[in-house]
Design a protein around this motif. Structure first.
Motif, PDB file in Angstrom:
ATOM      1  N   ILE A  51     -37.646  -0.434 -14.955  1.00  0.00           N
ATOM      2  CA  ILE A  51     -36.828  -1.361 -14.183  1.00  0.00           C
ATOM      3  C   ILE A  51     -35.875  -0.518 -13.342  1.00  0.00           C
ATOM      4  CG2 ILE A  51     -35.091  -3.194 -14.280  1.00  0.00           C
ATOM      5  CD1 ILE A  51     -36.300  -3.886 -17.101  1.00  0.00           C
ATOM      6  N   ILE A  52     -35.926  -0.700 -12.029  1.00  0.00           N
ATOM      7  CA  ILE A  52     -35.049   0.030 -11.113  1.00  0.00           C
ATOM      8  C   ILE A  52     -34.244  -1.008 -10.354  1.00  0.00           C
ATOM      9  CG2 ILE A  52     -34.908   1.757  -9.289  1.00  0.00           C
ATOM     10  CD1 ILE A  52     -38.263   1.431 -10.658  1.00  0.00           C
ATOM     11  N   ALA A  65     -28.674   3.422  -5.352  1.00  0.00           N
ATOM     12  CA  ALA A  65     -28.063   2.840  -4.157  1.00  0.00           C
ATOM     13  C   ALA A  65     -29.107   2.577  -3.073  1.00  0.00           C
ATOM     14  CB  ALA A  65     -26.970   3.763  -3.627  1.00  0.00           C
ATOM     15  N   ARG A  66     -30.300   3.165  -3.219  1.00  0.00           N
ATOM     16  CA  ARG A  66     -31.358   2.943  -2.223  1.00  0.00           C
ATOM     17  C   ARG A  66     -31.765   1.472  -2.134  1.00  0.00           C
ATOM     18  NH1 ARG A  66     -33.762   8.246  -4.113  1.00  0.00           N
ATOM     19  NH2 ARG A  66     -33.479   9.618  -2.319  1.00  0.00           N
ATOM     20  N   LEU A  67     -31.503   0.702  -3.197  1.00  0.00           N
ATOM     21  CA  LEU A  67     -31.857  -0.714  -3.195  1.00  0.00           C
ATOM     22  C   LEU A  67     -30.652  -1.621  -2.949  1.00  0.00           C
ATOM     23  CD1 LEU A  67     -34.363  -0.815  -6.211  1.00  0.00           C
ATOM     24  CD2 LEU A  67     -34.879  -0.601  -3.766  1.00  0.00           C
ATOM     25  N   ASN A  68     -29.525  -1.039  -2.606  1.00  0.00           N
ATOM     26  CA  ASN A  68     -28.324  -1.840  -2.338  1.00  0.00           C
ATOM     27  C   ASN A  68     -28.561  -2.802  -1.176  1.00  0.00           C
ATOM     28  OD1 ASN A  68     -26.974  -0.550  -4.383  1.00  0.00           O
ATOM     29  ND2 ASN A  68     -25.421   0.372  -3.090  1.00  0.00           N
ATOM     30  N   PRO A  76     -37.300  -1.428   4.234  1.00  0.00           N
ATOM     31  CA  PRO A  76     -38.564  -1.194   3.527  1.00  0.00           C
ATOM     32  C   PRO A  76     -38.804   0.291   3.251  1.00  0.00           C
ATOM     33  CG  PRO A  76     -38.905  -2.856   5.200  1.00  0.00           C
ATOM     34  CD  PRO A  76     -37.505  -2.300   5.400  1.00  0.00           C
ATOM     35  N   LEU A  77     -38.300   1.161   4.117  1.00  0.00           N
ATOM     36  CA  LEU A  77     -38.474   2.598   3.881  1.00  0.00           C
ATOM     37  C   LEU A  77     -37.715   3.052   2.636  1.00  0.00           C
ATOM     38  CD1 LEU A  77     -38.296   3.958   7.538  1.00  0.00           C
ATOM     39  CD2 LEU A  77     -40.318   3.459   6.147  1.00  0.00           C
ATOM     40  N   GLU A 126     -39.311   4.839  -0.693  1.00  0.00           N
ATOM     41  CA  GLU A 126     -38.796   6.032  -1.367  1.00  0.00           C
ATOM     42  C   GLU A 126     -38.699   5.824  -2.872  1.00  0.00           C
ATOM     43  OE1 GLU A 126     -35.935   7.383   2.386  1.00  0.00           O
ATOM     44  OE2 GLU A 126     -35.021   6.810   0.477  1.00  0.00           O
ATOM     45  N   VAL A 127     -38.214   4.674  -3.270  1.00  0.00           N
ATOM     46  CA  VAL A 127     -38.080   4.379  -4.701  1.00  0.00           C
ATOM     47  C   VAL A 127     -39.463   4.282  -5.345  1.00  0.00           C
ATOM     48  CG1 VAL A 127     -37.270   2.689  -6.397  1.00  0.00           C
ATOM     49  CG2 VAL A 127     -35.838   3.266  -4.415  1.00  0.00           C
TER      50      VAL A 127
END
Length: 157
Positions: free
Chosen positions: A50-51, A78-81, A86-87, A91-92
């Protein structure tokens, strides 16, 4: 690889919350409905990882999900903040590509944009309901294979 994109559960409204939006928590109703819905998901999906976004409402949603997937690994990024492109989602996903079943907990309209992007239809108009699960399956390109929202599973025991 199966990717489950999960929108955070119902949070307090922006009118009810006058602090930093990243700290805005789930509402009591959001917690209750998400817990009821997530309790049924293990019958449908396995989740290894789970991310979640670092926004409080997403973290709380991810923690509720983890209650029903106690053996899953848990990460915050924080990449999903809110506002993630979509990029950022790519990455995640790339970082966790060694897993078969991952769940990403994020925000709208970011998840809708990611679904459109990953399914190769950038013009797709989709709106993900709160606490909903959108399933994508594939490797380098993905197919939208499922969309489940809380009301759909109310009668499932």
């Amino acid at each position: 690889m199966r990717i489950l994109l999960i929108r955070h559960a119902k949070a307090l409204s922006r009118q009810e919350w006058d602090e930093d939006d990243i700290l805005r928590p789930l509402s009591e109703d959001g917690i209750k409905k998400a817990r009821e819905f997530f309790a049924k998901l293990p019958k449908i999906y396995p989740i290894e990882v789970i991310i979640t976004s670092k926004a409080m409402r997403a973290i709380q949603t991810a923690k509720l999900l983890q209650e029903f997937y106690p053996n899953s690994k848990y990460f915050e990024t924080a990449r999903l903040n809110p506002g993630a492109s979509p990029l950022r989602y790519e990455e995640v996903i790339e970082k966790f590509h060694c897993y078969e079943n991952i769940a990403l907990v994020g925000h709208e309209p970011d998840i809708s944009y990611a679904v459109s992007h990953f399914s190769g239809c950038d013009m797709m108009q989709i709106h993900i309901k709160k606490a909903s699960v959108t399933e994508l399956v594939g490797e380098e390109s993905y197919t939208l294979t499922g969309l489940i929202y809380p009301k759909m599973l109310r009668k499932l025991h």
